[in-house]
Scaffold this motif. Structure first.
Motif, PDB file in Angstrom:
ATOM      1  N   UNK A  78       0.822  -1.583  -0.120  1.00  0.00           N
ATOM      2  CA  UNK A  78      -0.304  -0.243  -0.020  1.00  0.00           C
ATOM      3  C   UNK A  78       1.151   1.265  -0.377  1.00  0.00           C
ATOM      4  N   UNK A  79      -0.310   2.357  -0.600  1.00  0.00           N
ATOM      5  CA  UNK A  79       1.104   3.893   0.041  1.00  0.00           C
ATOM      6  C   UNK A  79       1.682   3.879   0.855  1.00  0.00           C
ATOM      7  N   UNK A  80       0.708   3.908   1.953  1.00  0.00           N
ATOM      8  CA  UNK A  80       1.965   3.587   3.564  1.00  0.00           C
ATOM      9  C   UNK A  80       3.229   2.764   3.736  1.00  0.00           C
ATOM     10  N   UNK A  81       2.242   1.253   2.977  1.00  0.00           N
ATOM     11  CA  UNK A  81       3.358   0.613   3.528  1.00  0.00           C
ATOM     12  C   UNK A  81       5.256   0.884   2.860  1.00  0.00           C
ATOM     13  N   UNK A  82       4.911   2.010   1.441  1.00  0.00           N
ATOM     14  CA  UNK A  82       6.008   2.086   0.494  1.00  0.00           C
ATOM     15  C   UNK A  82       6.337   3.828   1.933  1.00  0.00           C
ATOM     16  N   UNK A  83       6.036   4.602   2.451  1.00  0.00           N
ATOM     17  CA  UNK A  83       6.227   6.003   3.369  1.00  0.00           C
ATOM     18  C   UNK A  83       6.408   4.866   4.354  1.00  0.00           C
ATOM     19  N   UNK A  84       6.438   3.760   4.757  1.00  0.00           N
ATOM     20  CA  UNK A  84       6.777   2.727   6.085  1.00  0.00           C
ATOM     21  C   UNK A  84       6.639   3.781   6.986  1.00  0.00           C
ATOM     22  N   UNK A  85       4.713   4.038   7.188  1.00  0.00           N
ATOM     23  CA  UNK A  85       3.635   4.646   8.095  1.00  0.00           C
ATOM     24  C   UNK A  85       3.310   3.002   8.684  1.00  0.00           C
ATOM     25  N   UNK A  86       2.517   3.074   9.779  1.00  0.00           N
ATOM     26  CA  UNK A  86       1.637   2.399  10.345  1.00  0.00           C
ATOM     27  C   UNK A  86       0.482   2.362   9.891  1.00  0.00           C
ATOM     28  N   UNK A  87       0.154   1.827   9.222  1.00  0.00           N
ATOM     29  CA  UNK A  87      -1.266   1.714   8.743  1.00  0.00           C
ATOM     30  C   UNK A  87      -2.470   1.352   9.063  1.00  0.00           C
ATOM     31  N   UNK A  88      -2.371   0.037   9.831  1.00  0.00           N
ATOM     32  CA  UNK A  88      -3.399  -0.696  10.775  1.00  0.00           C
ATOM     33  C   UNK A  88      -4.496  -0.707   9.812  1.00  0.00           C
ATOM     34  N   UNK A  89      -6.105   0.624  10.138  1.00  0.00           N
ATOM     35  CA  UNK A  89      -6.766   0.631   9.519  1.00  0.00           C
ATOM     36  C   UNK A  89      -7.747   1.916   9.010  1.00  0.00           C
ATOM     37  N   UNK A  90      -6.499   2.697   8.559  1.00  0.00           N
ATOM     38  CA  UNK A  90      -6.105   3.311   7.856  1.00  0.00           C
ATOM     39  C   UNK A  90      -6.627   3.106   6.134  1.00  0.00           C
ATOM     40  N   UNK A  91      -8.151   3.799   5.727  1.00  0.00           N
ATOM     41  CA  UNK A  91      -8.108   3.084   3.676  1.00  0.00           C
ATOM     42  C   UNK A  91      -7.226   3.760   3.399  1.00  0.00           C
ATOM     43  N   UNK A  92      -6.272   3.164   3.310  1.00  0.00           N
ATOM     44  CA  UNK A  92      -4.914   3.641   2.098  1.00  0.00           C
ATOM     45  C   UNK A  92      -5.084   2.362   0.726  1.00  0.00           C
ATOM     46  N   UNK A  93      -4.731   2.679  -0.874  1.00  0.00           N
ATOM     47  CA  UNK A  93      -4.611   2.362  -2.145  1.00  0.00           C
ATOM     48  C   UNK A  93      -3.058   1.079  -2.015  1.00  0.00           C
ATOM     49  N   UNK A  94      -3.110   0.531  -2.885  1.00  0.00           N
ATOM     50  CA  UNK A  94      -1.974  -0.292  -4.007  1.00  0.00           C
ATOM     51  C   UNK A  94      -1.094   0.431  -4.023  1.00  0.00           C
TER      52      UNK A  94
END
Length: 331
Positions: A88-104
């Motif tokens: 996901x876009x937050x995986x790419x930014x090395x952010x904790x994502x959890x239940x935040x709704x972000x796309x691939x």
């Protein structure tokens, strides 16, 4: 490898009609399909609706075994595929994502497509995803690679009006669709106050050891968040109540979700301890295949590739399903 395994069984099944909710448009008047070139043959009588069963009878059972409910139960199995969403876009930014709704990301899209290639010859009758867009995108993209070319349709269940308005009235269209059920219970675990924070900066602030406990321990949640144990309570309960009955009825299921919700369900299936599950790692784009047979879940790992014969030798029904597809779509 698959052909060698099944040429040993020289059995011809008598014509019989098997039904399931999985249907395909029949063309050119096909009424039977030869599945195993050297001796093993399965003739499927088609109904007026053109349905055939993706739960293929076991050719080892002789015709003399009868048609009792017990014999039918032992002759079939179902498959469940677990697919973790792509990057996901937050995986790419090395952010904790959890239940935040972000796309691939673009990479995540490619990972989802790769996952689809690995299960392109394995039957899918129903899809379950989390309520988050990255899991839903992964399911949709994966199914573009499936040889049946059915179209995933998300079922709306938020209220009666949504159910009425989202009905499909065309019988032909229904045959070309796969229902997709979304459920918040399959969401990633909620990381609380860590959501949106950079993982490295969080480790620098709170200490690597403390962050490791929040991320990897079984029963210690991050501040105002969920532990893996809490995530497992909702994910496993949903699996037992809604997904397992589909498998019992012979439906083949794909679940596209998240690292922690999938680990929770796999913990239940493999009877892992709380210590064993925290070391379980899932890879994006690498689906996990389980066979559900006689009330038991048997892990078969990941299909290596759609052309790898070995994965289809795990069961006779997988080998037969693949050959059925070859017969249907050969040029």
């Amino acid at each position: 490898m698959a052909s060698a395994a099944y040429h040993q069984a020289s059995v011809t099944l008598q014509p019989r009609c098997y039904f399931s909710s999985s249907c395909v448009n029949q063309q050119n008047g096909i009424t039977s399909i030869s599945l195993i070139p050297k001796g093993v043959k399965l003739d499927i009588a088609l109904t007026a609706r053109g349905c055939y069963s993706t739960t293929v009878p076991d050719p080892v059972l002789s015709p003399s075994s009868g048609t009792s409910s017990e014999a039918k139960k032992k002759s079939s199995n179902a498959f469940v595929k677990f697919v973790e969403h792509g990057e996901s876009m937050w995986n790419e930014k090395n952010l904790f994502t959890g239940c935040v709704d972000v796309p691939l990301t673009k990479k995540g899209v490619e990972e989802a497509i790769e996952a689809g290639k690995r299960i392109s010859n394995i039957p899918v009758d129903m899809i379950y995803t989390s309520s988050l867009i990255r899991a839903q995108m992964t399911a949709m993209l994966a199914m573009t690679e499936h040889r049946r070319k059915k179209v995933p349709i998300i079922l709306h269940d938020e209220n009666e009006q949504a159910r009425v308005w989202s009905q499909i009235f065309s019988k032909d269209t229904k045959k070309q669709c796969i229902p997709v059920v979304t459920a918040w219970q399959l969401n990633e675990r909620m990381y609380g106050e860590l959501q949106g924070l950079n993982k490295q900066e969080t480790a620098d602030r709170y200490g690597t050891e403390q962050v490791h406990v929040w991320r990897r321990s079984y029963d210690t949640p991050p501040p105002n968040g969920e532990s893996l144990e809490m995530c497992a309570e909702r994910a496993v309960a949903y699996f037992k109540e809604f997904i397992q009955p589909q498998l019992l009825s012979g439906k083949n299921v794909m679940i596209a979700a998240h690292g922690n919700s999938l680990r929770s369900i796999i913990m239940y299936l493999d009877k892992l301890t709380s210590q064993e599950v925290i070391s379980l790692e899932l890879s994006t784009g690498i689906p996990m295949l389980y066979i559900f047979k006689e009330g038991r879940f048997i892990r078969r790992g990941s299909p290596v590739a759609p052309t790898e014969a070995g994965v289809y030798a795990y069961t006779k029904s997988l080998a037969q399903y693949r050959q059925k597809l070859d017969e249907m779509f050969q040029s």
